[in-house]
Scaffold this motif. Structure first.
Motif, PDB file in Angstrom:
ATOM      1  N   MET C  64     -67.878  83.781  -8.336  1.00 23.21           N
ATOM      2  CA  MET C  64     -67.998  85.222  -8.115  1.00 23.21           C
ATOM      3  C   MET C  64     -66.719  85.911  -8.570  1.00 23.21           C
ATOM      4  O   MET C  64     -65.709  85.257  -8.835  1.00 23.21           O
ATOM      5  CB  MET C  64     -68.230  85.489  -6.626  1.00 23.21           C
TER       6      MET C  64
ATOM      7  N   ILE D  38     -72.265  86.444 -13.521  1.00 28.21           N
ATOM      8  CA  ILE D  38     -72.648  87.366 -12.454  1.00 28.21           C
ATOM      9  C   ILE D  38     -73.653  88.373 -13.010  1.00 28.21           C
ATOM     10  O   ILE D  38     -73.892  88.426 -14.211  1.00 28.21           O
ATOM     11  CB  ILE D  38     -71.420  88.072 -11.844  1.00 28.21           C
ATOM     12  N   THR D  39     -74.261  89.181 -12.144  1.00 26.89           N
ATOM     13  CA  THR D  39     -75.237  90.158 -12.631  1.00 26.89           C
ATOM     14  C   THR D  39     -74.531  91.317 -13.342  1.00 26.89           C
ATOM     15  O   THR D  39     -73.393  91.652 -13.021  1.00 26.89           O
ATOM     16  CB  THR D  39     -76.076  90.742 -11.476  1.00 26.89           C
ATOM     17  N   GLU D  41     -75.257  94.293 -12.881  1.00 29.51           N
ATOM     18  CA  GLU D  41     -75.048  95.318 -11.846  1.00 29.51           C
ATOM     19  C   GLU D  41     -73.697  95.124 -11.163  1.00 29.51           C
ATOM     20  O   GLU D  41     -73.017  96.107 -10.829  1.00 29.51           O
ATOM     21  CB  GLU D  41     -76.152  95.243 -10.776  1.00 29.51           C
ATOM     22  N   SER D  42     -73.307  93.874 -10.938  1.00 28.41           N
ATOM     23  CA  SER D  42     -72.016  93.621 -10.300  1.00 28.41           C
ATOM     24  C   SER D  42     -70.872  94.096 -11.192  1.00 28.41           C
ATOM     25  O   SER D  42     -69.889  94.659 -10.711  1.00 28.41           O
ATOM     26  CB  SER D  42     -71.845  92.129 -10.020  1.00 28.41           C
ATOM     27  N   ASP D  45     -70.929  97.869 -10.795  1.00 28.10           N
ATOM     28  CA  ASP D  45     -70.545  98.317  -9.444  1.00 28.10           C
ATOM     29  C   ASP D  45     -69.051  98.140  -9.190  1.00 28.10           C
ATOM     30  O   ASP D  45     -68.426  98.976  -8.533  1.00 28.10           O
ATOM     31  CB  ASP D  45     -71.316  97.530  -8.373  1.00 28.10           C
ATOM     32  N   LEU D  46     -68.497  97.031  -9.658  1.00 30.85           N
ATOM     33  CA  LEU D  46     -67.075  96.769  -9.432  1.00 30.85           C
ATOM     34  C   LEU D  46     -66.213  97.451 -10.491  1.00 30.85           C
ATOM     35  O   LEU D  46     -64.996  97.469 -10.396  1.00 30.85           O
ATOM     36  CB  LEU D  46     -66.800  95.258  -9.435  1.00 30.85           C
TER      37      LEU D  46
ATOM     38  N   ARG E   2     -63.605  93.820  -2.728  1.00 32.16           N
ATOM     39  CA  ARG E   2     -65.023  93.982  -3.031  1.00 32.16           C
ATOM     40  C   ARG E   2     -65.420  92.806  -3.918  1.00 32.16           C
ATOM     41  O   ARG E   2     -64.640  92.367  -4.754  1.00 32.16           O
ATOM     42  CB  ARG E   2     -65.261  95.307  -3.761  1.00 32.16           C
ATOM     43  N   SER E   4     -68.527  90.425  -6.201  1.00 34.81           N
ATOM     44  CA  SER E   4     -69.709  90.560  -7.066  1.00 34.81           C
ATOM     45  C   SER E   4     -70.998  90.073  -6.394  1.00 34.81           C
ATOM     46  O   SER E   4     -72.081  90.408  -6.866  1.00 34.81           O
ATOM     47  CB  SER E   4     -69.491  89.798  -8.379  1.00 34.81           C
ATOM     48  N   ARG E   6     -74.270  89.874  -4.716  1.00 33.78           N
ATOM     49  CA  ARG E   6     -75.210  90.978  -4.508  1.00 33.78           C
ATOM     50  C   ARG E   6     -75.646  91.125  -3.060  1.00 33.78           C
ATOM     51  O   ARG E   6     -76.109  92.181  -2.649  1.00 33.78           O
ATOM     52  CB  ARG E   6     -76.473  90.771  -5.375  1.00 33.78           C
ATOM     53  N   LYS E  59     -74.555  84.790  -3.152  1.00 32.77           N
ATOM     54  CA  LYS E  59     -74.686  85.092  -4.579  1.00 32.77           C
ATOM     55  C   LYS E  59     -76.171  85.088  -4.940  1.00 32.77           C
ATOM     56  O   LYS E  59     -76.920  84.201  -4.487  1.00 32.77           O
ATOM     57  CB  LYS E  59     -73.946  84.013  -5.353  1.00 32.77           C
TER      58      LYS E  59
END
Lengths: 68, 68, 68, 68, 68, 68
Positions: C64, D38-39, D41-42, D45-46, E2, E4, E6, E59
């Protein structure tokens, strides 16, 4: 290299499908079919091709048990 | 129940070793031996015993590929 | 053996703590400390000992990303 | 937020490659290179970007050990 | 921090069982019960106790889908 | 089929986004939202559709714990 993963299932690659970043590699390990989702880069770096001898490697903490 | 995990390898339980919280269950899937690390509670809830028919279930994103 | 895992971090084993079934192996990889939870059997099979050169191997789908 | 994952390797993002749903983020953690899948979206978002300070976070049960 | 991952499911710790190296922490996330297997060190470092507010973090590549 | 995974969170599918090989399936489990990254083949094989009842299945060794 020897690795701590308990499960090293030797077989033959029967299919490789590449996406944009992730590939699915299917290995026939003595009858059972095992699918691995790995990066495209790994497919290229290892020179994976249909028909090649390869092993599916799985850490025991990633294996679940199911009963009917 | 049907599950999204791509790899469901049917076989027979050949060994169960319990620790304080984690157990190792070994399944013979057509000759290949697969070891699963699962909770003791799972062993009890599923009533797992040596000699039982059971499947090793593995998500494809947890499978790696190795070559010699 | 070459493996599809993208992350192979070479270092030195600084600690090994065995439980009843699961061991924690700590590796110093160039200053960063990485802890692996593996089976006791793996520790024995690989002959792992404090001070040995060893690599932490991690599949990229298990990593992650965090930011402050 | 503090998390139970044992491995939090601080470094700098050196590459981000997005696929249709999954992105590969590469982090330099003091010399060693760690790749995370990772996605997308992640990543958004980050607000991940090349050159940013970020950590690779890995649960110890996802780390294997290898020796030569 | 924060991260990653989800899935961050906020709830309350309802049970903690420690083994020799691995602990099982059970969290009630709005009615659903989620069990985490983490290291004893993590339990101590985070100061986890029954009744505390805590989140289960997962995850998305570790989540499967099942249907009846 | 009964499975060793400790976490089976029943809910309703609220979204499915397919990439080239990997799909993201979002499930509302009693208010909490859980995202699963699974193969496109699994989505097709299970006949997953928005609005369907489905469970998020997670092995306890894949669950982390976080506190503020």
């Amino acid at each position: 290299m020897r690795i701590s993963a308990r499960n090293i299932l030797k077989g033959k690659i029967v299919d490789i499908v590449k996406g944009q970043t992730t590939a699915h590699v299917t290995i026939d390990v003595g009858g059972a079919i095992v699918t691995a989702s790995i990066t495209n880069e790994s497919v290229d770096d290892l020179g994976l091709k249909k028909g090649m001898t390869a092993s599916a490697v799985i850490k025991s903490s990633d294996v679940m048990v199911a009963v009917d």
